[in-house]
Design an enzyme around this catalytic site. Structure first.
Site, short mmCIF file in Angstrom:
data_model
loop_
_atom_site.label_atom_id
_atom_site.label_comp_id
_atom_site.label_asym_id
_atom_site.label_seq_id
_atom_site.Cartn_x
_atom_site.Cartn_y
_atom_site.Cartn_z
N SER A 131 0.85 -1.19 0.00
CA SER A 131 0.00 0.00 0.00
C SER A 131 0.88 1.24 0.00
CB SER A 131 -0.90 0.00 1.24
OG SER A 131 -1.71 1.15 1.27
N ALA A 132 0.61 2.16 -0.92
CA ALA A 132 1.39 3.40 -1.01
C ALA A 132 0.43 4.58 -1.12
CB ALA A 132 2.32 3.34 -2.21
N VAL A 137 -2.01 -2.64 -3.90
CA VAL A 137 -1.79 -3.84 -4.70
C VAL A 137 -2.41 -5.06 -4.03
CG1 VAL A 137 -0.03 -5.39 -5.63
CG2 VAL A 137 0.32 -2.92 -5.74
N ASP A 287 12.61 5.55 -12.29
CA ASP A 287 12.25 5.38 -10.88
C ASP A 287 12.86 4.08 -10.36
OD1 ASP A 287 11.10 6.15 -8.50
OD2 ASP A 287 9.12 5.32 -8.95
#
Length: 549
Positions: A131-132, A137, A287
């Site tokens: 989790s962000a 996800v 990234d």
């Protein structure tokens, strides 16, 4: 402004003043209206005088939430703008937020699919895999082929939250630019716009899926980089579905050593991958922090990378690629005059730049680097120091060059973590020299002629008319330039006056609202609001009318 945006603005101001960020601006550059604005929040004092500037900024970002945390993370990569101490503090920010309810995740997934999750998936796991701040996800199994997949879905209402915070950031950046002056090296408005471009790209998961497909195709059967397969028919703006992979996190040195991974090959392969993406494909993963890179569990003697999260990708123009390659070659040949020439030829700095002064500045920065062995010199550090030097000569670093610098620093750090004896120059030099010979030598010239010949053959009959038209346009341009400059200067004067009035009025209205909510005397609250409204009307009326130049 809505009540919600006023509350958020007050929260941002309160947090910034609580950590004394206003004290970090030198007193000599603070204009009268900045001091006036500070006085209107007289009850908010610095509670963290014992902390240094970088730590204060980190704590502010942390307290303001996910959008500001990601902004702080991006700032930590802008070492051409920030001192190393500040950048290192911001690099400690963690993009970790509590997961949202899985029932909401199911609803959002089904909204994108247009049907029940059970139509496409078995074994949907309600417990998030990760989790962000932007997304969450979950794992599942595809009904059609029984393969394990990952579902990445945006957080609810994240677009509105990002948009609101970006709006406040832009206003704050424009105000800071007015206070600090447009020539200040921090360039807050430019930095916020770069961040807007980056984070808005991350909000479009369909774009991430398309990026992943392209990068995967670039390295199919390469044996050096594997990108998970995207199920494009199940990819949308707010949802993507991809193959689930098994690998070892690149930062898990113990696990890599335990399986007998050839770390020297892995480190060199990382450098080669970077230069291949930049110079061969002109499409690079921007990234590549350790959380997005894994290493294969199979064939540890000949390992390959697994890349995730293609939301941020970079590209360079052909000219920028050539100038970049020549810059590195000139640096290692200690040809500082050529470096100065390249920055001017590329347009990265103005053609009016004093080339002798620029050459001397480059020499002062670069020459001490050769006091250490070549294998200890960092490409990323070279690029960073050159950008820092060029900024003193008014270089505006393009966003794609910033992405390149950030990625190069990541790759170098990763390579030396895996294999401390890694010689970056020996690994990259053959690649750069080969690419330069293909681009600049006879082979490159023949290729360009072949590529451009149909265009020039088509345009040749029009050449005399084009020359005449350009000469005519040049005369008209010179004539109109002075008129346009006069109009522009008048517009700027009006705009500055209007901005001062509007900013002051906004602060007075906010203060009046706060005083009213705190049951202060009516004359204080209504008086503040009334004066604020009057100043707002004056500021609104004094705005310059939009004109076409």
């Amino acid at each position: 402004m809505t009540v919600t945006s006023i509350r958020r603005a007050y929260q941002v101001i309160k947090t910034a003043l609580h950590y004394g960020l206003d004290e970090l601006i030198p007193s000599k550059v603070k204009p009268w209206y900045f001091r006036l604005l500070r006085c209107t929040f007289f009850w908010l004092r610095n509670q963290h005088k014992d902390k240094v500037g970088g730590e204060r900024l980190k704590l502010v970002m942390q307290e303001l939430g996910p959008v500001y945390i990601k902004f702080g993370q991006m700032l930590s990569t802008r070492r051409d703008l920030l001192d190393d101490e500040w950048a290192e503090e911001l690099a400690m920010l963690q993009d970790r937020v509590p997961p949202f309810d899985s029932s909401i995740a199911r609803e959002m997934i089904e909204l994108e699919l247009g049907t029940s999750i059970d139509t496409y998936f078995d074994d949907f796991d309600n417990t998030p895999l990760a989790s962000a701040s932007i997304s969450q996800v979950h794992t599942a199994t595809l009904k059609s082929n029984g393969k394990a997949v990952v579902l990445k879905v945006l957080r609810p209402n994240v677009e509105a939250q990002v948009d609101a915070d970006l709006h406040l950031m832009s206003q704050a950046a424009n105000f800071l630019e007015t206070v600090l002056g447009h020539g200040n090296r921090l360039r807050p408005a430019e930095v916020v716009e770069d961040y807007r471009t980056t984070i808005e790209g991350e909000l479009n998961l369909k774009l991430e899926a398309l990026n992943a497909v392209k990068l995967r195709n670039n390295f199919l059967d390469s044996g050096s980089l594997y990108i998970p397969y995207m199920y494009e028919e199940l990819c949308f703006t707010r949802l993507i579905v991809m193959e689930r992979i098994e690998g070892i996190p690149v930062s898990d040195m113990a696990a890599l050593k335990a399986q007998g991974t050839n770390l020297k090959v892995l480190a060199e392969r990382g450098v080669e991958l970077f230069f291949t993406q930049v110079f061969r494909d002109n499409f690079f993963h921007a990234d590549m922090h350790p959380g997005n890179i894994f290493v294969s569990r199979e064939h540890p003697e000949d390992p390959y990378y697994i890349g995730l999260d293609c939301g941020i990708m970079g590209t360079l123009t052909e000219e920028d690629k050539r100038y970049l390659a020549e810059n590195f070659l000139a640096f290692f040949n200690r040809d500082y005059h050529r470096i100065a020439q390249l920055y001017i030829e590329s347009g990265w700095v103005s053609p009016d730049t004093d080339i002798a002064a620029f050459e001397q500045a480059v020499k002062v920065v670069c020459e001490p680097m050769f006091n250490k062995p070549l294998d200890e010199i960092s490409f990323g550090h070279v690029l960073l120091e050159l950008f820092r030097t060029a900024r003193r000569f008014d270089m505006v670093v393009q966003p794609q060059l910033v992405l390149l610098e950030k990625t190069l620093l990541y790759i170098e750090g990763l390579g030396r973590q895996l294999y401390p004896q890694l010689d970056l120059w020996q690994t990259a030099k053959p690649f750069l020299e080969k690419w330069m010979s293909e681009q600049v030598g006879p082979k490159g010239m023949a290729s360009k002629i072949k590529k451009e010949f149909p265009y020039w053959a088509d345009k040749l009959p029009e050449l005399p008319e084009l020359v005449y038209d350009n000469l005519k346009m040049g005369r008209n341009f010179v004539k109109s330039q002075n008129q346009m400059l006069d109009r522009y200067l008048k517009q700027q004067q009006k705009a500055h006056k209007s901005n001062y009035l509007l900013i002051t009025s906004a602060v007075l209205v906010i203060c009046g609202t706060i005083l009213f909510n705190q049951n202060a005397t009516l004359w204080a609250s209504y008086g503040s609001i009334t004066v604020g409204v009057v100043l707002w009307l004056l500021g609104w009326r004094s705005r310059p009318k939009k004109r076409k130049f």
